[in-house]
Design an enzyme around this catalytic site. Sequence first.
Site, PDB file in Angstrom:
ATOM      1  N   ARG A  90       0.986  -1.091  -0.067  1.00 30.87           N
ATOM      2  CA  ARG A  90       0.165   0.007   0.043  1.00 30.87           C
ATOM      3  C   ARG A  90       0.924   1.194   0.100  1.00 30.87           C
ATOM      4  NH1 ARG A  90      -2.171   3.414   4.016  1.00 30.87           N
ATOM      5  NH2 ARG A  90      -3.919   4.059   3.425  1.00 30.87           N
ATOM      6  N   SER A 126     -12.851  -2.826   1.458  1.00 31.20           N
ATOM      7  CA  SER A 126     -12.843  -2.302   2.833  1.00 31.20           C
ATOM      8  C   SER A 126     -14.454  -1.988   3.171  1.00 31.20           C
ATOM      9  CB  SER A 126     -12.243  -0.741   2.956  1.00 31.20           C
ATOM     10  OG  SER A 126     -11.142  -0.976   2.696  1.00 31.20           O
ATOM     11  N   LYS A 132      -3.926   6.296   8.208  1.00 32.60           N
ATOM     12  CA  LYS A 132      -4.869   6.669   7.040  1.00 32.60           C
ATOM     13  C   LYS A 132      -5.314   8.039   7.568  1.00 32.60           C
ATOM     14  CE  LYS A 132      -8.946   4.678   4.893  1.00 32.60           C
ATOM     15  NZ  LYS A 132      -8.702   4.771   3.488  1.00 32.60           N
TER      16      LYS A 132
HETATM   17  C1  LIG Z   1      -5.358   1.243   5.839  1.00 29.73           C
HETATM   18  C2  LIG Z   1      -6.168   1.522   7.036  1.00 29.73           C
HETATM   19  N1  LIG Z   1      -7.662   1.531   6.741  1.00 29.73           N
HETATM   20  C3  LIG Z   1      -8.079   1.770   8.086  1.00 29.73           C
HETATM   21  S1  LIG Z   1      -7.170   2.123   9.232  1.00 29.73           S
HETATM   22  C4  LIG Z   1      -5.661   2.068   8.066  1.00 29.73           C
HETATM   23  C5  LIG Z   1      -4.368   2.216   8.573  1.00 29.73           C
HETATM   24  C6  LIG Z   1      -3.919   1.530   9.846  1.00 29.73           C
HETATM   25  O1  LIG Z   1      -2.523   1.804  10.188  1.00 29.73           O
HETATM   26  P1  LIG Z   1      -2.032   1.289  11.598  1.00 29.73           P
HETATM   27  O2  LIG Z   1      -2.166  -0.180  11.831  1.00 29.73           O
HETATM   28  O3  LIG Z   1      -0.659   2.125  11.586  1.00 29.73           O
HETATM   29  O4  LIG Z   1      -3.107   2.016  12.480  1.00 29.73           O
HETATM   30  C1  LIG Z   2      -8.089   0.224   3.968  1.00 31.64           C
HETATM   31  C2  LIG Z   2      -7.829  -1.251   4.130  1.00 31.64           C
HETATM   32  C3  LIG Z   2      -8.584  -1.793   4.857  1.00 31.64           C
HETATM   33  N1  LIG Z   2      -8.403  -3.012   5.049  1.00 31.64           N
HETATM   34  C4  LIG Z   2      -7.186  -3.692   4.443  1.00 31.64           C
HETATM   35  C5  LIG Z   2      -6.872  -5.122   4.994  1.00 31.64           C
HETATM   36  N2  LIG Z   2      -6.564  -3.009   3.751  1.00 31.64           N
HETATM   37  C6  LIG Z   2      -6.655  -1.785   3.524  1.00 31.64           C
HETATM   38  N3  LIG Z   2      -5.877  -0.923   2.782  1.00 31.64           N
END
Ligand SMILES: Cc1ncsc1CCOP(=O)(O)O
Ligand SMILES: C=C1C=NC(C)=NC1=N
Length: 220
Positions: free
Chosen positions: A44, A115, A144
């Site tokens: 990502r 998601s 995020k």
């Molecule tokens: C990609 C994504 N989607 C919902 S939260 C998130 C980021 C999660 O990052 P972290 O594990 O550092 O809190």
């Molecule tokens: C936004 C997201 C939510 N869930 C997962 C597994 N990946 C992502 N990038």
Amino acid sequence: MSPGQLRAALRLYVVLGSPNCAGRDPVQVLAAALDGGVTMVQFREKGPGALQGAARRALGGELRRLCDQRGVPFIVNDDVGLALELGADGVHIGQEDEAAVQVRRRTSGLIVGVSAHNQAEAESALAAGADYLGVGPMYATRTKLDAREVQGPAGLARMRAAGIRAPLVGIGGIDAGNAAAVLAAGADGAAVVSAIAAARDPRAAAAELSRATAAVLGAL
Ligand SMILES: Cc1ncsc1CCOP(=O)(O)O
Ligand SMILES: C=C1C=NC(C)=NC1=N
């Protein structure tokens, strides 16, 4: 991959790109996380400082090769074309991305993750062919920048109570101290970015999270 194999693969799902690795080489960080026992990987490359173009494709190729060597599924976030180009095992798309049904058509045989933040989004994603759902944010996250409101493991438990049986991972602010609650709520696994990718010792962090998930799901 059967639904059962996918559930097992989702157990400790590291999600990372160069901006998440605290200035270290993402390839080294992922190698350490794989040594620590992560069971699935998502590339990502997003957020401030994310690579673009040839550099992005090159990093994706290196991470893909690493996962291939370790026999761990490699998923690409958002970018279906890149997933196909890299020979990824799957794609993960958000609600705002290309609809799962188009992705399903373009990526026959690949894992499609979507998601979902609530029951309606979960049901529509599954109806469109999603193989697993990413549910979050479970806890507060700074990774995020446009994350939706924190719903906690209770949000995931509500989906199970409403009859969602599909493979689910919780994501958002998960670390070794709170991962068990996500699994106890009914998740098949935990998706983690900074608790592994930004850890001083990503191998140790992954190993600690692997133990935390085994405590609830049973040893591997
Ligand atoms: C990609 C994504 N989607 C919902 S939260 C998130 C980021 C999660 O990052 P972290 O594990 O550092 O809190
Ligand atoms: C936004 C997201 C939510 N869930 C997962 C597994 N990946 C992502 N990038």
